[in-house]
Every structure is written in C-alpha cells, then in structure tokens.
Design an enzyme around this catalytic site. Structure first.
Site, PDB file in Angstrom:
ATOM      1  N   GLY A  20      31.409 148.159   0.058  1.00  0.00           N
ATOM      2  CA  GLY A  20      30.686 147.859   1.311  1.00  0.00           C
ATOM      3  C   GLY A  20      29.578 148.872   1.496  1.00  0.00           C
ATOM      4  O   GLY A  20      29.251 149.274   2.621  1.00  0.00           O
TER       5      GLY A  20
ATOM      6  N   SER B 136      26.439 148.946   1.477  1.00  0.00           N
ATOM      7  CA  SER B 136      25.215 148.798   2.264  1.00  0.00           C
ATOM      8  C   SER B 136      25.549 148.593   3.746  1.00  0.00           C
ATOM      9  O   SER B 136      24.678 148.340   4.556  1.00  0.00           O
ATOM     10  CB  SER B 136      24.392 147.629   1.733  1.00  0.00           C
ATOM     11  OG  SER B 136      25.242 146.503   1.621  1.00  0.00           O
TER      12      SER B 136
ATOM     13  N   LEU C  74      28.707 151.458   8.583  1.00  0.00           N
ATOM     14  CA  LEU C  74      29.512 152.685   8.648  1.00  0.00           C
ATOM     15  C   LEU C  74      29.160 153.628   7.508  1.00  0.00           C
ATOM     16  O   LEU C  74      29.017 154.838   7.687  1.00  0.00           O
ATOM     17  CB  LEU C  74      30.997 152.320   8.592  1.00  0.00           C
ATOM     18  CG  LEU C  74      31.879 153.553   8.621  1.00  0.00           C
ATOM     19  CD1 LEU C  74      32.222 153.905  10.057  1.00  0.00           C
ATOM     20  CD2 LEU C  74      33.143 153.352   7.831  1.00  0.00           C
TER      21      LEU C  74
ATOM     22  N   HIS D 153      39.191 157.829  12.771  1.00  0.00           N
ATOM     23  CA  HIS D 153      38.217 158.922  12.868  1.00  0.00           C
ATOM     24  C   HIS D 153      38.477 159.849  14.053  1.00  0.00           C
ATOM     25  O   HIS D 153      38.021 160.990  14.060  1.00  0.00           O
ATOM     26  CB  HIS D 153      36.778 158.398  12.844  1.00  0.00           C
ATOM     27  CG  HIS D 153      36.287 157.841  14.138  1.00  0.00           C
ATOM     28  ND1 HIS D 153      36.561 156.575  14.556  1.00  0.00           N
ATOM     29  CD2 HIS D 153      35.522 158.393  15.122  1.00  0.00           C
ATOM     30  CE1 HIS D 153      35.978 156.356  15.721  1.00  0.00           C
ATOM     31  NE2 HIS D 153      35.346 157.457  16.096  1.00  0.00           N
TER      32      HIS D 153
ATOM     33  N   LYS E  38      38.301 164.549  14.929  1.00  0.00           N
ATOM     34  CA  LYS E  38      37.527 165.230  15.975  1.00  0.00           C
ATOM     35  C   LYS E  38      38.155 166.596  16.224  1.00  0.00           C
ATOM     36  O   LYS E  38      39.372 166.715  16.335  1.00  0.00           O
ATOM     37  CB  LYS E  38      37.508 164.407  17.265  1.00  0.00           C
ATOM     38  CG  LYS E  38      36.692 163.121  17.132  1.00  0.00           C
ATOM     39  CD  LYS E  38      36.566 162.415  18.464  1.00  0.00           C
ATOM     40  CE  LYS E  38      36.001 161.012  18.319  1.00  0.00           C
ATOM     41  NZ  LYS E  38      34.547 160.936  18.245  1.00  0.00           N
TER      42      LYS E  38
ATOM     43  N   HIS F  11      43.173 154.820  18.196  1.00  0.00           N
ATOM     44  CA  HIS F  11      42.720 156.089  18.775  1.00  0.00           C
ATOM     45  C   HIS F  11      43.556 156.521  19.984  1.00  0.00           C
ATOM     46  O   HIS F  11      43.956 157.675  20.112  1.00  0.00           O
ATOM     47  CB  HIS F  11      41.257 155.993  19.210  1.00  0.00           C
ATOM     48  CG  HIS F  11      40.344 155.427  18.172  1.00  0.00           C
ATOM     49  ND1 HIS F  11      40.505 155.663  16.827  1.00  0.00           N
ATOM     50  CD2 HIS F  11      39.243 154.631  18.276  1.00  0.00           C
ATOM     51  CE1 HIS F  11      39.534 155.034  16.155  1.00  0.00           C
ATOM     52  NE2 HIS F  11      38.761 154.404  17.017  1.00  0.00           N
TER      53      HIS F  11
ATOM     54  N   LYS G 278      34.529 149.575  27.467  1.00  0.00           N
ATOM     55  CA  LYS G 278      33.111 149.626  27.116  1.00  0.00           C
ATOM     56  C   LYS G 278      32.293 149.332  28.363  1.00  0.00           C
ATOM     57  O   LYS G 278      32.798 148.771  29.324  1.00  0.00           O
ATOM     58  CB  LYS G 278      32.800 148.580  26.040  1.00  0.00           C
ATOM     59  CG  LYS G 278      33.454 148.924  24.698  1.00  0.00           C
ATOM     60  CD  LYS G 278      32.773 148.218  23.558  1.00  0.00           C
ATOM     61  CE  LYS G 278      33.404 148.581  22.220  1.00  0.00           C
ATOM     62  NZ  LYS G 278      33.021 149.897  21.721  1.00  0.00           N
TER      63      LYS G 278
ATOM     64  N   LYS H 152      29.859 157.916  28.743  1.00  0.00           N
ATOM     65  CA  LYS H 152      30.707 158.135  27.567  1.00  0.00           C
ATOM     66  C   LYS H 152      31.500 159.399  27.832  1.00  0.00           C
ATOM     67  O   LYS H 152      30.926 160.480  28.044  1.00  0.00           O
ATOM     68  CB  LYS H 152      29.825 158.319  26.330  1.00  0.00           C
ATOM     69  CG  LYS H 152      30.644 158.555  25.044  1.00  0.00           C
ATOM     70  CD  LYS H 152      29.749 158.485  23.802  1.00  0.00           C
ATOM     71  CE  LYS H 152      30.502 158.803  22.527  1.00  0.00           C
ATOM     72  NZ  LYS H 152      31.411 157.749  22.085  1.00  0.00           N
TER      73      LYS H 152
HETATM   74  C1  BG6 Z   1      35.508 152.743  16.847  1.00  0.00           C
HETATM   75  C2  BG6 Z   1      35.476 151.426  17.595  1.00  0.00           C
HETATM   76  O1  BG6 Z   1      36.729 152.890  16.177  1.00  0.00           O
HETATM   77  O2  BG6 Z   1      35.356 153.799  17.778  1.00  0.00           O
HETATM   78  C3  BG6 Z   1      34.213 151.287  18.397  1.00  0.00           C
HETATM   79  O3  BG6 Z   1      35.559 150.370  16.650  1.00  0.00           O
HETATM   80  C4  BG6 Z   1      34.008 152.484  19.290  1.00  0.00           C
HETATM   81  O4  BG6 Z   1      34.234 150.104  19.166  1.00  0.00           O
HETATM   82  C5  BG6 Z   1      34.131 153.772  18.483  1.00  0.00           C
HETATM   83  O5  BG6 Z   1      32.729 152.389  19.872  1.00  0.00           O
HETATM   84  C6  BG6 Z   1      34.110 154.981  19.400  1.00  0.00           C
HETATM   85  O6  BG6 Z   1      34.066 156.116  18.614  1.00  0.00           O
HETATM   86  P1  BG6 Z   1      33.465 157.464  19.188  1.00  0.00           P
HETATM   87  O7  BG6 Z   1      33.732 158.468  18.122  1.00  0.00           O
HETATM   88  O8  BG6 Z   1      32.004 157.204  19.428  1.00  0.00           O
HETATM   89  O9  BG6 Z   1      34.191 157.731  20.457  1.00  0.00           O
END
Ligand code: BG6
Length: 509
Positions: free
Chosen positions: A29, A31, A34, A196, A200, A258, A358, A363
C-alpha cells in the site's frame, strides 16, 4: 486556577535509544495516505537520528506502476513538506535505500517477484533475512496478502515480522478469523498489531508515572478515586475517508482500540517487569474484568451521536450526512460516550467515563483521574465547605504533560483557598523534539520489541465487549443523536454523566 512550574531534579537518567540492526521494510500500500504522511517520514526521522542501521532498505509495494525513481521523488517531496527542513545530504542518502515494486495483491507472481527482489536487496544492503512486512492496505486485502506471504514461504524465515494496521476485524468473529489466518502463516512473536496511540509519549508515560513513583499507587484505587474520564476529542470531520468511515464509525475507529488501550494503561495492575508479555498479560486481565454492557439498558451506559452542521474553528462545517460519499440516511456514529465498570478489587463500582467524537469544539485528548473530595472539611466553620476534589490529568495532545490540581492558601490575613495547578509540560522541560508515535513503534518493531503492540487476546477481548453493542445498534430502529459540529458536548452525552451527579471536564486545557 493558577499554574505552578516544575523542573528536572535529576539530569543523569540514562535513556539512550538502541539503534536497529540490519533490516528490510516491505510496505504494502506504498502509495497510500498513511505511508506517505506517517511511515516514510518517521523512518526518515529515525534514519536522521542514526537509529536505523546503514544496512536497510524500504521496498514499496503497490498496484500503481511507478519506478524506483518516481517513488523516491514522491517520498522526497513528502518529507520536505512534512519536516519543513532542507536536509539534502541526509535525505539523499535515505532515498538511496528506497525501491518500488508493482503488482496485483491477489496474484502469487507478485509475491514471487517480491521474494526475488528481497534476495537481491538483502545482499546489496547486507540485510540478511531480517524483513518487516507492513500492511497499509484496506483490511479486505489482509487475508489474501497473509495467505500468499505464507504460500510463497515469505513468512517462514524466523526473522520475518508482519505489522498490521487497524481496523483489526470489525467484530469478534472477524477479528478471530483474521487472527487465525495470520497464525496459520506467522507465529504470534512475528505479529505486530499497531495502535499508534501506544506510541504517543504521554500514553507511554502513564506506566512510568504509575509504577516508578511510590506515592501514587497506594491511592490508585476505589478508596481514593471517585471516577476516571478519558476523552479523545477531534475537531476534524471524516476528511476524505467516507468509504472507510461509513463502515466503521467511532466505536470501531477509536473506541475498540485507542480508547480501550488508554483505559487499560490507566487501570491495569502492575506488571511483574517491563517486558512485552508481562505488560500485555496485565492488559488482557484488565480487559477481561470489564463489566459487559447491559444490552436492554444500553442508553444508560453508552450513547452514540452524529455531527450535524455547525461551526468549527469559526468556519461553517457541513453535517456528517452531507459529507462527500456519505449516505443521506447514514446511521454511522461519529461520537460515542460510555460509562464502564471494571469488576475487580481495585476498581469495583468506580465509573470510567469515556468519550470520543469528531467535529467537536477542539482537538484534545486526556485521561483525568478525579479523586474523592476530602471526607470532612475542617474549614467549613469559616465558610469554606466547598472543597474541590484533586484532579490528576495526563494530557496527551495537543499539549503533552501532566497536571495535578490541589488546594492552597492564598497569602493574606483572610483565610482564602485557591485551586492551584502543578503543571508539567514536556515541551518546556525536555528540550528534545517530541517524536512521532510511529517513530517509536517502528523502531521497536525493528528491534523485535512487542511491548507497545497489541496481542491477539486483547484484540479479541475488546471486540467481545463491544460486539453486542454494535449488534444492538445495528438491529435498532433508532439513529445516533445529532449534535452540532463544533459543540463541546450535547444533552444525551451530558446526561450519561450528570445523572450520576458528575460533570464532563472541559474539552480544552
Ligand atoms: C485514527 C482514526 O486511528 O486516529 C482517525 O482512524 C483519527 O479517525 C485518528 O482521526 C486520530 O489520531 P490522532 O493521533 O490524531 O489523535
């Protein structure tokens, strides 16, 4: 509230990072979005820091027919854009390690070509058989890629690893089928399921904070903690990801992974050592202790919302249903708030309030530990009977730090109390640049450290908790409650916590 600063009391803590050994990276994947935004930039940063061995290569694999040269050019442009630095020398030498191969994911000849290419690159770059396969493709392609990696024996070398992005299944059954198909070709020690959030810095710091300080752990339980709030708020909408998001929604996209991972770190028991399986064992135990949602009273413990039109950051924002490629009658949730309980000795009857959404006002991500109020105010006799509870906050983003609120006397003859905030800000105390979460995770994978990756059992347990909710929502006639884009909260979400006499914290510092 006033801020009190902090400083580093001991400078001599040893924290050298271990560079990776020789390694080849095959990115399926290549190209995709992510890979462009995160992976290649993170690998470049690691390279620049000397954390990637000179003996390495990246082989981008994808459907698109492009040359090595084009792949290098595209990567160069992204890195320059993202890092905003001109680094001709380092960038030049990084790009020399990049290659590209095109093919069809469901055609075995693609994998045979990859195998031949790996043999060639392995000897050019002296990498040996230490190869990482990174799957950054739509999830429907996972099974076919995994199977063909297996049937071409690419998975068989002991030093091969596979990194799999979320979504890891879409319910319990699909997650366990996926796990089965992976484990037919790979052993669990070769599998790196990436979340991910675990990369952090502040998320990682939760364990350090809890278990490297003796003063917090004794009060980290139902005797002293009133409740815990976990928030991941985003101001962005679904951007260009409708095709994925319409089939996902907030519960699958953020909550199963997450949110529940942050919950485990905040609530798990102390692992016996800082080793992958000790930590993952404790996470798994914790998830198994989560009280199942009562399906016949779902609205009392979990609610879903969907953004309507509104204003975000002073600009008009369209409703979810008006986003490009979203069905006009879509029932996909863009917000989830839940009240959860952990049925073990430490947490019995302590509510954990979790919310993610969202198109909220900003944020902001935090875990807040709200302690119980003092049982008796000796200051009541002088009119100070309203004593706020202590709050400890792990601030995860945008600003990374830890904050502790406490009461203190104001100077002066009159007895007045102020709430002060002891604030530790990573950016002010440590002068180093905060690494991208992918940097840490990729380096760990290269080093063979699975601590920050999710194990099969934790994935399945988290789906076990949430699958009945997904099914109930899917079978229900009701729809997510609409909230205006740019809102901080909305009545149904407020009601979830306010009916217990508590309040959500503000979605901002
Ligand atoms: C991703 C989600 O796992 O995490 C996204 O698929 C979301 O929808 C993103 O925007 C948020 O990550 P971060 O690191 O910007 O908080």
């Amino acid at each position: 509230m006033q801020d009190v600063g902090l400083s580093i009391a001991r400078q001599d803590i040893i924290c050298a990072e271990t560079p990776s050994g020789p390694c080849g990276f095959v990115v399926f994947g290549a190209s995709g979005d992510l890979v462009r935004r995160k992976l290649l930039v993170s690998l470049f940063r690691l390279f620049k820091q000397g954390l990637v061995s000179e003996h390495f290569f990246i082989l981008g694999a994808g459907r698109k027919e492009i040359s090595d040269e084009q792949f290098r050019k595209d990567t160069e442009q992204i890195i320059i854009e993202k890092t905003k630095e001109s680094l001709p020398q380092e960038l030049d030498s990084f790009l020399k390690h990049l290659y590209y191969i095109a093919g069809n994911y469901s055609d075995i000849s693609f994998y045979e070509n990859i195998k031949n290419k790996l043999a060639e690159l392995g000897s050019t770059h002296h990498v040996g058989d230490n190869t990482i396969f990174y799957l950054s493709v739509p999830p429907f392609l996972y099974p076919v890629i995994i199977e063909l990696l297996g049937s071409t024996q690419l998975s068989c070398q002991p030093n091969m690893k596979i990194v799999i992005e979320k979504p890891f299944g879409r319910d319990l059954q699909s997650a366990s089928e996926l796990n089965k198909s992976i484990l037919k070709c790979f052993t669990e020690s070769q599998v790196y399921r990436i979340d991910h959030y675990l990369g952090k810095e502040t998320v990682q710091n939760i364990l350090m904070f809890r278990f490297a300080n003796s003063i917090f752990e004794p009060i980290w339980n139902r005797n002293y903690i009133d409740h815990i709030q976990i928030t991941i708020a985003e101001s962005v909408g679904i951007e260009h990801r409708a095709a994925y998001y319409e089939h996902s929604g907030a519960l699958r996209d953020m909550f199963q992974n997450h949110m529940l991972q942050m919950l485990t770190l905040a609530a798990m028991e102390a692992p016996i050592s800082f080793e992958a399986d000790s930590i993952r064992d404790e996470k798994s135990k914790l998830l198994k202790s989560i009280r199942p949602f009562k399906i016949d009273e779902l609205d009392k413990s979990i609610i879903r919302g969907q953004y309507g039109q509104g204003m975000v950051d002073g600009k008009p924002a369209v409703s979810y249903k008006s986003e490009h490629s979203v069905a006009e009658n879509s029932k996909t949730e863009t917000y989830v708030a839940a009240k959860m309980f952990i049925d073990n000795l430490r947490w019995k009857d302590v509510p954990f309030y979790l919310r993610t959404g969202k198109r909220l006002s900003s944020k902001y991500t935090e875990i807040a530990i709200i302690f119980k109020e003092v049982p008796h105010s000796m200051f009541a006799s002088i009119g100070l009977d309203d004593m706020p509870a202590n709050v400890l906050v792990f601030q995860i983003q945008p600003r990374e730090g830890i904050m502790l609120n406490f009461q203190a006397k104001r100077p002066g003859a009159k007895t007045c109390i102020s709430t002060l905030s002891m604030n530790f800000k990573y950016s002010e105390i440590f002068s180093t640049e905060m690494p991208e979460s992918y940097q840490r995770l990729l380096l760990d994978c290269m080093l063979g450290d699975q601590t920050l990756y999710t194990r099969q059992d934790t994935i399945e347990t988290s789906w076990k908790i949430l699958t009945p909710v997904l099914e109930a929502w899917e079978n229900s006639d009701s729809s997510p409650i609409e909230y205006p884009a740019g809102a901080e909260s909305f009545p149904a979400a407020d009601n979830l916590i306010e009916s217990d006499g508590r309040k959500w914290r503000k979605i901002s510092e």
